[in-house]
Design a protein around this motif. Structure first.
Motif, PDB file in Angstrom:
ATOM      1  N   ASN A   1      46.033  46.043  35.566  1.00 35.82           N
ATOM      2  CA  ASN A   1      46.956  47.123  35.221  1.00 35.82           C
ATOM      3  C   ASN A   1      47.744  47.647  36.417  1.00 35.82           C
ATOM      4  O   ASN A   1      48.693  48.406  36.246  1.00 35.82           O
ATOM      5  N   ARG A   2      47.355  47.245  37.628  1.00 43.81           N
ATOM      6  CA  ARG A   2      48.065  47.720  38.825  1.00 43.81           C
ATOM      7  C   ARG A   2      48.998  46.633  39.353  1.00 43.81           C
ATOM      8  O   ARG A   2      48.678  45.452  39.312  1.00 43.81           O
ATOM      9  N   TYR A   3      50.140  47.067  39.854  1.00 50.20           N
ATOM     10  CA  TYR A   3      51.088  46.106  40.416  1.00 50.20           C
ATOM     11  C   TYR A   3      50.496  45.418  41.644  1.00 50.20           C
ATOM     12  O   TYR A   3      49.736  46.029  42.403  1.00 50.20           O
ATOM     13  N   PRO A   4      50.856  44.166  41.871  1.00 51.01           N
ATOM     14  CA  PRO A   4      50.304  43.432  43.017  1.00 51.01           C
ATOM     15  C   PRO A   4      51.012  43.775  44.323  1.00 51.01           C
ATOM     16  O   PRO A   4      52.066  44.423  44.318  1.00 51.01           O
ATOM     17  N   ASP A   5      50.433  43.328  45.416  1.00 50.95           N
ATOM     18  CA  ASP A   5      51.064  43.469  46.729  1.00 50.95           C
ATOM     19  C   ASP A   5      52.400  42.734  46.707  1.00 50.95           C
ATOM     20  O   ASP A   5      52.432  41.515  46.529  1.00 50.95           O
TER      21      ASP A   5
ATOM     22  N   SER B   1      42.433  56.928  45.448  1.00 51.05           N
ATOM     23  CA  SER B   1      41.574  56.994  44.271  1.00 51.05           C
ATOM     24  C   SER B   1      42.352  57.326  43.005  1.00 51.05           C
ATOM     25  O   SER B   1      41.910  57.018  41.897  1.00 51.05           O
ATOM     26  N   VAL B   2      43.510  57.921  43.166  1.00 52.34           N
ATOM     27  CA  VAL B   2      44.324  58.287  42.013  1.00 52.34           C
ATOM     28  C   VAL B   2      45.746  57.776  42.251  1.00 52.34           C
ATOM     29  O   VAL B   2      46.444  58.253  43.147  1.00 52.34           O
ATOM     30  N   LEU B   3      46.167  56.791  41.442  1.00 55.91           N
ATOM     31  CA  LEU B   3      47.503  56.209  41.581  1.00 55.91           C
ATOM     32  C   LEU B   3      48.339  56.629  40.383  1.00 55.91           C
ATOM     33  O   LEU B   3      48.173  56.122  39.272  1.00 55.91           O
TER      34      LEU B   3
ATOM     35  N   ASP C   1      51.907  56.896  40.673  1.00 61.15           N
ATOM     36  CA  ASP C   1      53.261  56.752  41.203  1.00 61.15           C
ATOM     37  C   ASP C   1      54.078  55.641  40.549  1.00 61.15           C
ATOM     38  O   ASP C   1      55.294  55.608  40.686  1.00 61.15           O
ATOM     39  N   ALA C   2      53.435  54.699  39.835  1.00 58.27           N
ATOM     40  CA  ALA C   2      54.156  53.503  39.410  1.00 58.27           C
ATOM     41  C   ALA C   2      54.237  53.333  37.900  1.00 58.27           C
ATOM     42  O   ALA C   2      54.605  52.260  37.414  1.00 58.27           O
ATOM     43  N   ASN C   3      53.897  54.369  37.149  1.00 57.72           N
ATOM     44  CA  ASN C   3      53.969  54.321  35.683  1.00 57.72           C
ATOM     45  C   ASN C   3      53.153  53.176  35.097  1.00 57.72           C
ATOM     46  O   ASN C   3      53.550  52.543  34.108  1.00 57.72           O
ATOM     47  N   GLU C   4      51.996  52.899  35.720  1.00 62.25           N
ATOM     48  CA  GLU C   4      51.093  51.868  35.213  1.00 62.25           C
ATOM     49  C   GLU C   4      50.206  52.458  34.116  1.00 62.25           C
ATOM     50  O   GLU C   4      50.139  53.678  33.933  1.00 62.25           O
ATOM     51  N   ASN C   5      49.512  51.596  33.411  1.00 64.41           N
ATOM     52  CA  ASN C   5      48.531  52.032  32.419  1.00 64.41           C
ATOM     53  C   ASN C   5      47.241  52.373  33.149  1.00 64.41           C
ATOM     54  O   ASN C   5      46.553  51.494  33.653  1.00 64.41           O
ATOM     55  N   ALA C   6      46.892  53.642  33.212  1.00 69.16           N
ATOM     56  CA  ALA C   6      45.724  54.076  33.989  1.00 69.16           C
ATOM     57  C   ALA C   6      44.394  53.697  33.351  1.00 69.16           C
ATOM     58  O   ALA C   6      43.350  53.742  34.004  1.00 69.16           O
ATOM     59  N   PHE C   7      44.418  53.283  32.078  1.00 68.54           N
ATOM     60  CA  PHE C   7      43.163  53.019  31.371  1.00 68.54           C
ATOM     61  C   PHE C   7      42.611  51.612  31.627  1.00 68.54           C
ATOM     62  O   PHE C   7      41.442  51.352  31.398  1.00 68.54           O
TER      63      PHE C   7
END
Length: 356
Positions: A52-56, A33-35, A37-43
């Protein structure tokens, strides 16, 4: 099964020792529920859908679906940014720059030579025979201790014909390097895919694409099928997230359309035959190579002038008239019935004016 193949002996030393980059999505798999770890934009993303999340990084869902269609297990499947990424990785994995070499069999797909040049790898050309088949004696003579790869395109581009299966098997059995069989056009052929033979030939890499029969050229998704050991090498070398999330989602959805694609293949093959029959009636057409692809190679009079004439009408075909063994030829992709009819009318008009 071939016994003499040694993957470890073929690999470049730096690739053998390579420790691949470990991405955030490699180190964590599953739901959370809370990521953080990857310095993504959480917004989120400034778009209607969040990306905003990296793909598989290994495209598990897509490979599972391809398994249902292609019959090749996920651990034997590599997905790349077009087949060109897989071709480039093959050079980087197996060919030491300025030392090793590969064998090409022209006329064939031009990216093999381009990738060789980019990677500073020598290439030996063993031309196809007059009927566009492999020169087995010439290939055998060209192989030396530094020959790592042999590229074979079947059905072949730009000629459209399939390479004799027995000849390809002869090379697979007798060559201790990697044999790359590019099956970009296999969907339009009655020839069986070499993906069924991966267990028998550990030195085999089969390339396919979703750009042709599947109509997904703009998404740039290519496939390489090989032993799990070779696929592991591909995955070591590739960028961490080489297939973006949008492409994975769109392709996964498109793969539901098997029936539609099969209908398009049937229509393309029927149009290929109709176009061939119509063109061969023109006295200016000298030869049409029997094709197992979604195009035909046509030898005809004044090819360059005809090409320019068609371009002026907004009809774009491929001029292959200066390619060795394709002299005097244009390559026509099979279009819709309306597109093919328009092109035929234009070709007939061109020759009518020339004759006058």
């Amino acid at each position: 099964m071939k016994e003499s193949f040694s993957l470890d002996a073929l690999l470049r030393d730096n690739i053998r020792k390579l420790v691949p980059y470990s991405s955030a999505r490699d180190e964590f798999k599953g739901e959370a529920s809370v990521l953080l770890d990857a310095n993504e934009n959480a917004f989120g993303s400034p778009y209607s859908k969040n990306y905003n999340r990296y793909p598989d990084p290994l495209q598990h869902s897509l490979k599972d679906k391809l398994y249902e269609i292609k019959g090749v297990p996920p651990e034997q499947t590599f997905l790349g940014n077009g087949s060109d990424e897989a071709i480039d990785i093959l050079f980087r994995a197996f060919c030491e720059p300025a030392r090793d070499n590969v064998i090409l069999v022209p006329p064939t797909y031009g990216m093999y030579e381009v990738s060789a040049n980019i990677n500073n790898v020598a290439y030996k050309k063993v031309n196809l025979t007059a009927d566009y088949q492999l020169d087995l004696d010439g290939i055998a003579a060209a192989i030396d201790a530094h020959t790592k790869l042999i590229f074979i395109c079947s059905p072949n581009n730009p000629t459209g014909n399939s390479i004799r299966r027995q000849d390809m098997e002869t090379i697979l059995v007798n060559f201790d390097g990697v044999v790359v069989i590019d099956e970009a056009y296999i969907n339009f052929s009655k020839q069986p895919s070499f993906t069924k033979d991966l267990q028998e030939f550990p030195n085999l890499v089969v390339l396919q694409t979703l750009s042709k029969a599947w109509g997904l050229a703009a998404l740039r998704l290519g496939m390489a099928f090989a032993s799990p050991e070779i696929i592991n090498v591909f995955n070591k070398i590739k960028p961490p997230y080489n297939i973006n999330q949008a492409t994975q989602e769109i392709v996964l959805d498109a793969l539901q359309g098997v029936a539609q694609v099969n209908d398009w293949i049937k229509s393309t093959v029927a149009e290929r035959e109709a176009l061939t029959q119509a063109l061969i009636k023109l006295p200016q057409v000298q030869h049409i190579t029997p094709s197992d692809a979604n195009f035909i190679l046509v030898k005809l009079e004044e090819p360059r002038a005809l090409y320019t004439y068609l371009v002026d009408l907004g009809i774009i075909v491929r001029d292959r008239s200066k390619v060795e063994l394709c002299e005097g030829c244009l390559r026509f992709t099979i279009g819709t019935p309306a597109e093919n009819a328009l092109m035929l009318k234009a070709i007939a008009a061109f020759y009518s004016v020339v004759e006058d």
